[in-house]
Design a protein around this motif. Structure first.
Motif, PDB file in Angstrom:
ATOM      1  N   GLY A 209       5.852   6.797   0.999  1.00 19.84           N
ATOM      2  CA  GLY A 209       5.074   6.102   2.020  1.00 19.84           C
ATOM      3  C   GLY A 209       3.858   5.396   1.467  1.00 19.84           C
ATOM      4  N   GLN A 212       1.996   2.471   3.287  1.00 17.73           N
ATOM      5  CA  GLN A 212       1.266   2.918   4.485  1.00 17.73           C
ATOM      6  C   GLN A 212      -0.028   3.651   4.110  1.00 17.73           C
ATOM      7  OE1 GLN A 212       4.502   3.306   3.854  1.00 17.73           O
ATOM      8  NE2 GLN A 212       5.760   2.990   5.700  1.00 17.73           N
ATOM      9  N   HIS A 213      -0.004   4.413   3.017  1.00 18.30           N
ATOM     10  CA  HIS A 213      -1.204   5.134   2.609  1.00 18.30           C
ATOM     11  C   HIS A 213      -2.269   4.171   2.066  1.00 18.30           C
ATOM     12  CE1 HIS A 213       0.790   8.837   3.443  1.00 18.30           C
ATOM     13  NE2 HIS A 213       1.691   8.681   2.498  1.00 18.30           N
ATOM     14  N   ALA A 215      -2.534   1.102   3.068  1.00 12.44           N
ATOM     15  CA  ALA A 215      -3.022   0.438   4.280  1.00 12.44           C
ATOM     16  C   ALA A 215      -4.014   1.306   5.035  1.00 12.44           C
ATOM     17  CB  ALA A 215      -1.844   0.067   5.181  1.00 12.44           C
ATOM     18  N   ARG A 216      -3.784   2.607   5.037  1.00 14.68           N
ATOM     19  CA  ARG A 216      -4.719   3.521   5.713  1.00 14.68           C
ATOM     20  C   ARG A 216      -6.082   3.506   5.033  1.00 14.68           C
ATOM     21  NH1 ARG A 216      -7.182   5.553   9.920  1.00 14.68           N
ATOM     22  NH2 ARG A 216      -7.894   7.705   9.624  1.00 14.68           N
TER      23      ARG A 216
END
Length: 226
Positions: A209, A212-213, A215-216
């Motif tokens: 992932g 997504q990480h 992006a977080r």
């Protein structure tokens, strides 16, 4: 007004080795090594030249293959050369946390933009080793207790002398956050602490992932600048 670099360099190069540690554990200061000092100085002069306080991203303690070799937090020799433009003769060995962090840095506009606002550091600034392997300050209660005063000193100096924004800090690592929050309750240095998963944890256990990480991280850090 002195630059952020002028305040950071004395903190790192003068931070004392611990007086005593549990058997089998050692501490090293990479910042005093002759092959490291020029790299750290070049990085600081290039990216921390302005005087403004930065928002801190505080990790645990340096690893021997990242800032243990370059003197720059979360920055391995490859990132130092390829991303930051600071050539070096160190072995081109990658370090997981550095790989993640520089994906975040790139997504936020690159090192020049990122380091205008943010400072990468550690709650405890020296390398810790046990049996010649990386060791975390919280891996044994006796070690945590032995370093308690030095961790207070480290945090106070980074905030009050180096110059960190006191409205917010970002803690990298959930276990790390437990200790940072305890110290902050005692020392009242930050108004608020954001907590993100540690880059090494994400690279080791959550790599599928990864976008997504990243992006977080970008979402949280960008919101701090609004």
């Amino acid at each position: 007004m002195t630059s952020f670099a002028d305040r950071l360099l004395p903190f790192l190069t003068n931070f004392p080795l611990p007086a005593a540690l549990p058997a089998g554990v050692s501490a090293e200061s990479p910042y005093q090594q002759p092959e490291v000092q020029p790299l750290l100085t070049a990085f600081a002069r290039q990216y921390y030249a302005s005087p403004e306080p930065r928002v801190a991203l505080l990790g645990i303690n340096p690893g021997r293959f990242g800032s243990g070799r370059t003197g720059v937090a979360f920055t391995d020799p490859v990132a130092l050369a390829d991303d930051c433009g600071i050539t070096n003769a160190l072995p081109r060995q990658r370090e997981l946390s550095s790989q993640f962090i520089y994906q975040v840095v790139a997504a936020m506009g690159g090192p020049a933009r990122f380091y205008q606002d943010f400072y990468l550091g550690s709650l405890y600034p020296l390398v810790l080793l046990r049996e010649e392997r990386n060791y975390n300050y919280y891996d044994a209660p006796a070690l945590t207790a032995a370093l308690a005063d030095d961790m207070r000193l480290s945090l106070q100096q980074q905030v009050l002398e180096v110059g960190l924004r006191r409205s917010v800090a970002v803690c990298l690592g959930r276990r790390n956050a437990k200790y940072l929050q305890q110290l902050n309750q005692e020392l009242t240095l930050f108004d608020h602490i954001e907590v993100l998963d540690h880059p090494r944890y994400l690279m080791q256990y959550k790599r599928r992932g990864l976008p997504q990480h990243v992006a977080r991280y970008v979402e949280v850090l960008s919101a701090l600048m609004e």
